[in-house]
Design an enzyme around this catalytic site. Structure first.
Site, PDB file in Angstrom:
ATOM      1  CG  ASN A  46      -4.184   3.895   9.484  1.00  0.00           C
ATOM      2  OD1 ASN A  46      -4.524   5.252   8.922  1.00  0.00           O
ATOM      3  ND2 ASN A  46      -2.965   4.027  10.111  1.00  0.00           N
TER       4      ASN A  46
ATOM      5  CB  CYS B 186       2.762   2.620  14.819  1.00  0.00           C
ATOM      6  SG  CYS B 186       2.458   3.050  13.150  1.00  0.00           S
TER       7      CYS B 186
ATOM      8  CB  THR C 220      10.252 -10.284 -12.107  1.00  0.00           C
ATOM      9  OG1 THR C 220      11.122 -10.042 -13.138  1.00  0.00           O
ATOM     10  CG2 THR C 220       9.750 -11.649 -12.474  1.00  0.00           C
TER      11      THR C 220
ATOM     12  CB  SER D  75      -1.997  -3.038   1.198  1.00  0.00           C
ATOM     13  OG  SER D  75      -0.950  -3.755   2.012  1.00  0.00           O
ATOM     14  N   GLY D  76      -2.736  -6.010   0.146  1.00  0.00           N
ATOM     15  CA  GLY D  76      -3.034  -7.565   0.374  1.00  0.00           C
ATOM     16  C   GLY D  76      -3.119  -8.081   1.968  1.00  0.00           C
ATOM     17  CG  HIS D  77      -0.293  -6.509   5.102  1.00  0.00           C
ATOM     18  ND1 HIS D  77      -0.108  -6.224   6.570  1.00  0.00           N
ATOM     19  CD2 HIS D  77       0.185  -5.248   4.322  1.00  0.00           C
ATOM     20  CE1 HIS D  77       0.364  -4.869   6.374  1.00  0.00           C
ATOM     21  NE2 HIS D  77       0.522  -4.416   5.309  1.00  0.00           N
TER      22      HIS D  77
ATOM     23  N   GLY E 240       0.869  -1.234  -0.003  1.00  0.00           N
ATOM     24  CA  GLY E 240       0.028   0.035   0.166  1.00  0.00           C
ATOM     25  C   GLY E 240       0.755   1.341   0.079  1.00  0.00           C
TER      26      GLY E 240
ATOM     27  CD  GLN F 138      -6.663  -0.377   8.006  1.00  0.00           C
ATOM     28  OE1 GLN F 138      -7.600  -1.085   8.427  1.00  0.00           O
ATOM     29  NE2 GLN F 138      -5.622  -0.362   8.280  1.00  0.00           N
TER      30      GLN F 138
HETATM   31  C1  LIG Z   1      -1.343  -0.581   6.404  1.00  0.00           C
HETATM   32  C2  LIG Z   1      -1.755   0.596   5.464  1.00  0.00           C
HETATM   33  C3  LIG Z   1      -1.062   1.389   4.595  1.00  0.00           C
HETATM   34  C4  LIG Z   1       0.458   0.715   4.133  1.00  0.00           C
HETATM   35  O1  LIG Z   1       0.369  -0.372   3.588  1.00  0.00           O
HETATM   36  P1  LIG Z   1       1.440  -1.300   3.529  1.00  0.00           P
HETATM   37  O2  LIG Z   1       1.267  -2.428   2.559  1.00  0.00           O
HETATM   38  O3  LIG Z   1       1.716  -1.696   4.977  1.00  0.00           O
HETATM   39  O4  LIG Z   1       2.538  -0.604   2.739  1.00  0.00           O
HETATM   40  C5  LIG Z   1      -1.456   2.444   4.037  1.00  0.00           C
HETATM   41  N1  LIG Z   1      -2.570   2.967   4.081  1.00  0.00           N
HETATM   42  C6  LIG Z   1      -3.299   2.671   5.400  1.00  0.00           C
HETATM   43  C7  LIG Z   1      -4.549   3.278   5.584  1.00  0.00           C
HETATM   44  C8  LIG Z   1      -2.918   1.458   5.779  1.00  0.00           C
HETATM   45  O5  LIG Z   1      -3.581   0.963   6.983  1.00  0.00           O
END
Ligand SMILES: *Cc1c(COP(=O)(O)O)cnc(C)c1O
Length: 400
Positions: free
Chosen positions: A153, A327, A239, A201-203, A73, A181
């Site tokens: 977030n 954080c 890649t 963002s995937g995670h 992200g 989010q």
């Molecule tokens: C976690 C987060 C990001 C960053 O994403 P990453 O994949 O960890 O770099 C950006 N914006 C928001 C609102 C997030 O919660």
């Protein structure tokens, strides 16, 4: 420390779903060819990521041609903001954002300022909500782009992105939203929102860390951050991270499939958590909007308590959460988001963010409420400020 961990930090990252791991494994074990290779062993993999791109795009109401895979992200936000401001520098050098963005946006804005751009930071109200007229007033003839976070977030407030994007469009200003989010948690459709750029963002939705995406509306000029090969239609060299892209596509399919039931579950537990804490613990307040908030987000400030101590003591009881300090920076500055909604440094320091996932149970929440009551009472017993307050030496508490 109890054996079971109660993970209430899903805004920081989520566990990788077992189905997602299963989806990824063949791309490590067997199909590890380079998608740019011309032989079948590469082209098969290319076909698979094309399918993943189409599925992800469909889930976001986008066309596959307008979707770009990134590493996270943070990269998506940096790309959208920095490279677009660069691409349109002949139009102007003014950028508009809010005072409650994720650092991936706010630090990109600072980067722009150091390079001769002007940035306007739209304020938010005490619930963390942007006023549409304040946003409109910030736009100028030389404004190239605006970037506003969708779901915050930290405090969970959800902005009226469709309305903001429409105002930007009226003023011929490009609009980016950081939807990290919300994607996978709430309905997100790039056409309904009317945005030109969207980051995810995937995670944050049960895929691994290290894969993200950027939607770019057709016809918008921007250049990728990386120079190199012709991947991602020459806009993002490097890649492709095939296993993670496949995993992210599966994770989004799963999230969308279960979206309404998971959102309802998280909302119910979040409301239960908030109402129990606010009624059973004195001198605390909810941060963020009471209803326009992310389903799983609860952010509460406790007076006479230090957020870091609260976290450590909760961890000893097996509860993992997050505080309101900047954080990972090791800094003791309170979060810019909590300050932006008008909290004093003292109260911002006593903040706790609990973010619920689809695996969280009501029993987890009840255990957590009991733990918070106990730990807050213990910390207040050790607090000279609280002692003064109780003895009447400090006239009033800032929170009722
Ligand atoms: C976690 C987060 C990001 C960053 O994403 P990453 O994949 O960890 O770099 C950006 N914006 C928001 C609102 C997030 O919660």
């Amino acid at each position: 420390m109890q054996d079971k961990i109660i993970y209430l930090d899903n805004a920081a990252t989520t566990a990788v779903a077992p189905e997602v791991i299963q989806e990824m494994l063949p791309y490590f074990e067997r199909y590890w060819g380079n998608p740019s290779s011309l032989y079948d062993f590469g082209q098969q993999v290319r076909a698979d990521i094309t399918d993943a791109r189409t599925r992800i795009a469909a889930n976001l109401g986008a066309s596959a041609d307008n979707l770009y895979f990134t590493s996270c992200g943070t990269e998506s936000n940096n790309w959208a903001i920095k490279e677009t401001m660069f691409a349109y520098q002949n139009k102007g050098r003014h950028f508009v954002t809010s005072s409650i963005e994720h650092h991936a946006t706010s630090h990109s804005a600072e980067w722009l300022e150091k390079r001769g751009c002007e940035v306007s930071y739209v304020k938010v109200d005490h619930n963390g909500l942007i006023n549409l007229e304040d946003f409109r007033a910030a736009l100028r003839p030389d404004t190239v782009m605006a970037s506003i976070i969708h779901g915050n977030n930290e405090i969970g407030t959800i902005q009226p992105i469709a309305e903001l994007a429409a105002i930007a469009r009226e003023h011929k200003v490009l609009f980016h939203t950081d939807a990290v989010q919300t994607v996978g948690h709430l309905p997100v459709n790039v056409e309904d929102l009317g945005v030109d750029f969207l980051s995810a963002s995937g995670h944050k939705f049960y895929a691994p860390k290290g894969v993200g995406l950027l939607y770019i509306r057709k016809g918008v000029k921007t250049k990728g951050l990386l120079d190199g090969g012709a991947q991602e239609r020459k806009r993002r060299a490097g890649t492709e991270n095939v296993p993670y892209i496949m995993g992210m596509a599966r994770a989004l399919d799963l999230s969308i499939e279960h979206l309404s039931e998971r959102a309802a579950h998280a909302t119910k537990l979040r409301n239960h958590l908030i109402s129990r804490v606010l009624s059973e613990v004195d001198h605390c307040r909810l941060n963020g909007h009471p209803t326009l908030r992310l389903p799983g987000n609860a952010n509460i400030s406790f007076e006479f308590v230090e957020g870091e101590s609260l976290l450590l003591m909760l961890e000893q009881k097996g509860i993992l959460a997050s505080s309101g300090s900047a954080c990972a920076s090791g800094s003791l500055d309170p979060s810019h988001v909590l300050l932006a909604i008008g909290l004093s440094h003292e109260i911002a320091h006593g903040s706790l963010r609990l973010t619920i996932g689809h695996e969280t149970t009501q029993a987890d929440i009840d255990y957590t409420v009991e733990a918070i009551k106990e730990v807050v009472a213990q910390l207040r017993e050790m607090s000279p400020l609280y002692e003064d307050f109780i003895a009447g030496r400090k006239a009033v508490s800032a929170i009722k």
